[in-house]
Design a protein around this motif. Structure first.
Motif, PDB file in Angstrom:
ATOM      1  N   HIS A  15      86.127  10.922 -70.034  1.00 15.12           N
ATOM      2  CA  HIS A  15      86.295  11.013 -71.483  1.00 15.12           C
ATOM      3  C   HIS A  15      85.076  11.687 -72.129  1.00 15.12           C
ATOM      4  CE1 HIS A  15      87.604   9.978 -75.505  1.00 15.12           C
ATOM      5  NE2 HIS A  15      86.419   9.419 -75.724  1.00 15.12           N
ATOM      6  N   VAL A  16      83.876  11.287 -71.724  1.00 13.01           N
ATOM      7  CA  VAL A  16      82.653  11.876 -72.278  1.00 13.01           C
ATOM      8  C   VAL A  16      82.562  13.355 -71.898  1.00 13.01           C
ATOM      9  CG1 VAL A  16      80.122  11.847 -72.162  1.00 13.01           C
ATOM     10  CG2 VAL A  16      81.387   9.706 -72.421  1.00 13.01           C
ATOM     11  N   VAL A  17      82.869  13.680 -70.659  1.00 11.51           N
ATOM     12  CA  VAL A  17      82.836  15.082 -70.224  1.00 11.51           C
ATOM     13  C   VAL A  17      83.794  15.913 -71.078  1.00 11.51           C
ATOM     14  CG1 VAL A  17      83.427  16.653 -68.320  1.00 11.51           C
ATOM     15  CG2 VAL A  17      82.048  14.607 -67.884  1.00 11.51           C
ATOM     16  N   MET A  18      84.987  15.394 -71.314  1.00 10.58           N
ATOM     17  CA  MET A  18      85.967  16.118 -72.127  1.00 10.58           C
ATOM     18  C   MET A  18      85.476  16.287 -73.564  1.00 10.58           C
ATOM     19  SD  MET A  18      88.149  17.144 -70.047  1.00 10.58           S
ATOM     20  CE  MET A  18      89.086  17.973 -71.296  1.00 10.58           C
ATOM     21  N   LEU A  19      84.848  15.259 -74.131  1.00 10.17           N
ATOM     22  CA  LEU A  19      84.302  15.376 -75.489  1.00 10.17           C
ATOM     23  C   LEU A  19      83.227  16.457 -75.565  1.00 10.17           C
ATOM     24  CD1 LEU A  19      84.021  11.634 -76.626  1.00 10.17           C
ATOM     25  CD2 LEU A  19      85.606  13.372 -77.492  1.00 10.17           C
ATOM     26  N   VAL A  20      82.354  16.469 -74.566  1.00  7.97           N
ATOM     27  CA  VAL A  20      81.298  17.487 -74.545  1.00  7.97           C
ATOM     28  C   VAL A  20      81.926  18.876 -74.443  1.00  7.97           C
ATOM     29  CG1 VAL A  20      79.357  18.429 -73.199  1.00  7.97           C
ATOM     30  CG2 VAL A  20      79.522  15.960 -73.606  1.00  7.97           C
ATOM     31  N   MET A  21      82.877  19.043 -73.538  1.00 12.29           N
ATOM     32  CA  MET A  21      83.497  20.354 -73.347  1.00 12.29           C
ATOM     33  C   MET A  21      84.279  20.786 -74.589  1.00 12.29           C
ATOM     34  SD  MET A  21      82.259  21.438 -70.656  1.00 12.29           S
ATOM     35  CE  MET A  21      83.109  22.991 -70.790  1.00 12.29           C
ATOM     36  N   GLN A  22      84.965  19.863 -75.249  1.00 10.16           N
ATOM     37  CA  GLN A  22      85.688  20.214 -76.477  1.00 10.16           C
ATOM     38  C   GLN A  22      84.714  20.663 -77.556  1.00 10.16           C
ATOM     39  OE1 GLN A  22      87.853  16.621 -77.314  1.00 10.16           O
ATOM     40  NE2 GLN A  22      89.603  17.206 -76.057  1.00 10.16           N
ATOM     41  N   SER A  23      83.610  19.958 -77.685  1.00  6.05           N
ATOM     42  CA  SER A  23      82.616  20.281 -78.695  1.00  6.05           C
ATOM     43  C   SER A  23      81.969  21.640 -78.418  1.00  6.05           C
ATOM     44  CB  SER A  23      81.554  19.172 -78.739  1.00  6.05           C
ATOM     45  OG  SER A  23      80.607  19.419 -79.737  1.00  6.05           O
ATOM     46  N   VAL A  24      81.579  21.874 -77.173  1.00  5.61           N
ATOM     47  CA  VAL A  24      80.957  23.148 -76.802  1.00  5.61           C
ATOM     48  C   VAL A  24      81.974  24.281 -76.934  1.00  5.61           C
ATOM     49  CG1 VAL A  24      79.968  24.471 -74.874  1.00  5.61           C
ATOM     50  CG2 VAL A  24      79.180  22.137 -75.336  1.00  5.61           C
ATOM     51  N   SER A  25      83.203  24.036 -76.513  1.00  8.15           N
ATOM     52  CA  SER A  25      84.249  25.055 -76.605  1.00  8.15           C
ATOM     53  C   SER A  25      84.498  25.446 -78.062  1.00  8.15           C
ATOM     54  CB  SER A  25      85.534  24.532 -75.964  1.00  8.15           C
ATOM     55  OG  SER A  25      86.535  25.524 -76.000  1.00  8.15           O
ATOM     56  N   ALA A  26      84.541  24.452 -78.948  1.00 11.45           N
ATOM     57  CA  ALA A  26      84.733  24.739 -80.371  1.00 11.45           C
ATOM     58  C   ALA A  26      83.569  25.583 -80.900  1.00 11.45           C
ATOM     59  CB  ALA A  26      84.861  23.441 -81.159  1.00 11.45           C
ATOM     60  N   GLU A  27      82.358  25.251 -80.487  1.00 11.60           N
ATOM     61  CA  GLU A  27      81.182  26.020 -80.907  1.00 11.60           C
ATOM     62  C   GLU A  27      81.260  27.451 -80.368  1.00 11.60           C
ATOM     63  OE1 GLU A  27      77.523  27.145 -82.514  1.00 11.60           O
ATOM     64  OE2 GLU A  27      78.823  25.470 -83.009  1.00 11.60           O
ATOM     65  N   MET A  28      81.687  27.607 -79.122  1.00  8.67           N
ATOM     66  CA  MET A  28      81.776  28.936 -78.514  1.00  8.67           C
ATOM     67  C   MET A  28      82.837  29.787 -79.199  1.00  8.67           C
ATOM     68  SD  MET A  28      81.248  27.819 -74.545  1.00  8.67           S
ATOM     69  CE  MET A  28      81.496  29.417 -73.820  1.00  8.67           C
ATOM     70  N   ARG A  29      83.904  29.163 -79.701  1.00  5.67           N
ATOM     71  CA  ARG A  29      84.947  29.913 -80.405  1.00  5.67           C
ATOM     72  C   ARG A  29      84.425  30.481 -81.725  1.00  5.67           C
ATOM     73  NH1 ARG A  29      88.296  26.075 -78.045  1.00  5.67           N
ATOM     74  NH2 ARG A  29      88.193  24.661 -79.804  1.00  5.67           N
ATOM     75  N   CYS A  30      83.386  29.869 -82.280  1.00  2.53           N
ATOM     76  CA  CYS A  30      82.787  30.350 -83.536  1.00  2.53           C
ATOM     77  C   CYS A  30      81.891  31.558 -83.309  1.00  2.53           C
ATOM     78  CB  CYS A  30      81.973  29.230 -84.198  1.00  2.53           C
ATOM     79  SG  CYS A  30      82.966  27.845 -84.736  1.00  2.53           S
ATOM     80  N   SER A  31      81.532  31.817 -82.075  1.00  3.33           N
ATOM     81  CA  SER A  31      80.625  32.910 -81.747  1.00  3.33           C
ATOM     82  C   SER A  31      81.335  34.251 -81.889  1.00  3.33           C
ATOM     83  CB  SER A  31      80.132  32.742 -80.302  1.00  3.33           C
ATOM     84  OG  SER A  31      79.418  33.879 -79.893  1.00  3.33           O
ATOM     85  N   GLN A 108      74.485  30.601 -73.905  1.00  4.45           N
ATOM     86  CA  GLN A 108      73.855  29.386 -73.385  1.00  4.45           C
ATOM     87  C   GLN A 108      72.930  28.766 -74.424  1.00  4.45           C
ATOM     88  OE1 GLN A 108      72.356  31.134 -69.629  1.00  4.45           O
ATOM     89  NE2 GLN A 108      73.265  29.367 -68.635  1.00  4.45           N
ATOM     90  N   ARG A 109      72.151  29.584 -75.091  1.00  2.00           N
ATOM     91  CA  ARG A 109      71.236  29.056 -76.122  1.00  2.00           C
ATOM     92  C   ARG A 109      72.004  28.392 -77.247  1.00  2.00           C
ATOM     93  NH1 ARG A 109      67.144  34.094 -75.959  1.00  2.00           N
ATOM     94  NH2 ARG A 109      65.862  33.349 -74.234  1.00  2.00           N
ATOM     95  N   ARG A 110      73.086  29.031 -77.680  1.00  3.44           N
ATOM     96  CA  ARG A 110      73.917  28.434 -78.741  1.00  3.44           C
ATOM     97  C   ARG A 110      74.482  27.099 -78.293  1.00  3.44           C
ATOM     98  NH1 ARG A 110      77.022  31.839 -82.905  1.00  3.44           N
ATOM     99  NH2 ARG A 110      78.081  29.860 -83.021  1.00  3.44           N
ATOM    100  N   ALA A 111      75.011  27.059 -77.071  1.00  3.60           N
ATOM    101  CA  ALA A 111      75.601  25.816 -76.555  1.00  3.60           C
ATOM    102  C   ALA A 111      74.531  24.739 -76.424  1.00  3.60           C
ATOM    103  CB  ALA A 111      76.280  26.073 -75.207  1.00  3.60           C
ATOM    104  N   GLU A 112      73.354  25.107 -75.934  1.00  2.00           N
ATOM    105  CA  GLU A 112      72.270  24.125 -75.780  1.00  2.00           C
ATOM    106  C   GLU A 112      71.819  23.588 -77.134  1.00  2.00           C
ATOM    107  OE1 GLU A 112      69.459  26.432 -73.552  1.00  2.00           O
ATOM    108  OE2 GLU A 112      70.659  26.275 -71.708  1.00  2.00           O
ATOM    109  N   ARG A 113      71.676  24.473 -78.126  1.00  2.00           N
ATOM    110  CA  ARG A 113      71.292  24.016 -79.469  1.00  2.00           C
ATOM    111  C   ARG A 113      72.349  23.083 -80.047  1.00  2.00           C
ATOM    112  NH1 ARG A 113      69.474  29.445 -80.162  1.00  2.00           N
ATOM    113  NH2 ARG A 113      71.414  29.951 -81.210  1.00  2.00           N
TER     114      ARG A 113
END
Length: 151
Positions: A15-31, A108-113
């Protein structure tokens, strides 16, 4: 050796892994350089050094046709280039282009931030504990994946 993890522990981790991936994926879509997490994983593997399509497919645990389609998209964007292996002309090597390396670094920098911002409500001691657990989890998962790939 510890006792076997419970199904509840496994469910919570997934569940935590999926939350992290959803959050990072949403951020990456904004790029402006939209990239799916699986494609980021491919770029990260290729960034470690040129690899064959077979190695990349094995690393991603997908078929050759699947990885070929994914690499074709990365080639179209100018982030990856294909070439013939000088030692085995039957093998296709993939490597990052200079643009691909810059793109990966930026993403990677965006995802890490983004993740750092999400973790900021944790106290320093909680983050330290989290890092210790993540290092151990990385070692455990790395060992099991390496054993699976050898078999």
């Amino acid at each position: 050796m510890g006792t076997r993890a419970s199904d509840t522990e496994a469910q919570e981790l997934l569940h935590v892994v999926m939350l992290v991936m959803q959050s990072v994926s949403a951020e990456m879509r904004c790029s402006r350089r939209h990239l799916e997490p699986t494609q980021m994983g491919s770029l990260m593997k290729i960034a470690a050094g040129p690899c064959t399509m077979t190695d990349l497919a094995r690393h991603k645990a997908v078929s050759l046709p699947t990885i070929s389609k994914s690499v074709s998209m990365l080639v179209q964007r100018g982030w990856v280039e294909r070439g013939v292996d000088k030692h085995d002309r039957r093998q296709t090597l993939v490597r990052l282009t200079a643009t691909g390396r810059r793109t990966l670094t930026d993403i990677q920098r965006r995802a890490e931030r983004h993740v750092a911002e999400k973790l900021s409500p944790l106290a320093a001691t909680e983050r330290k504990e989290l890092m210790a657990v993540l290092k151990r989890l990385t070692a455990v998962l790395g060992e099991s994946d390496a054993a699976r790939l050898r078999s």
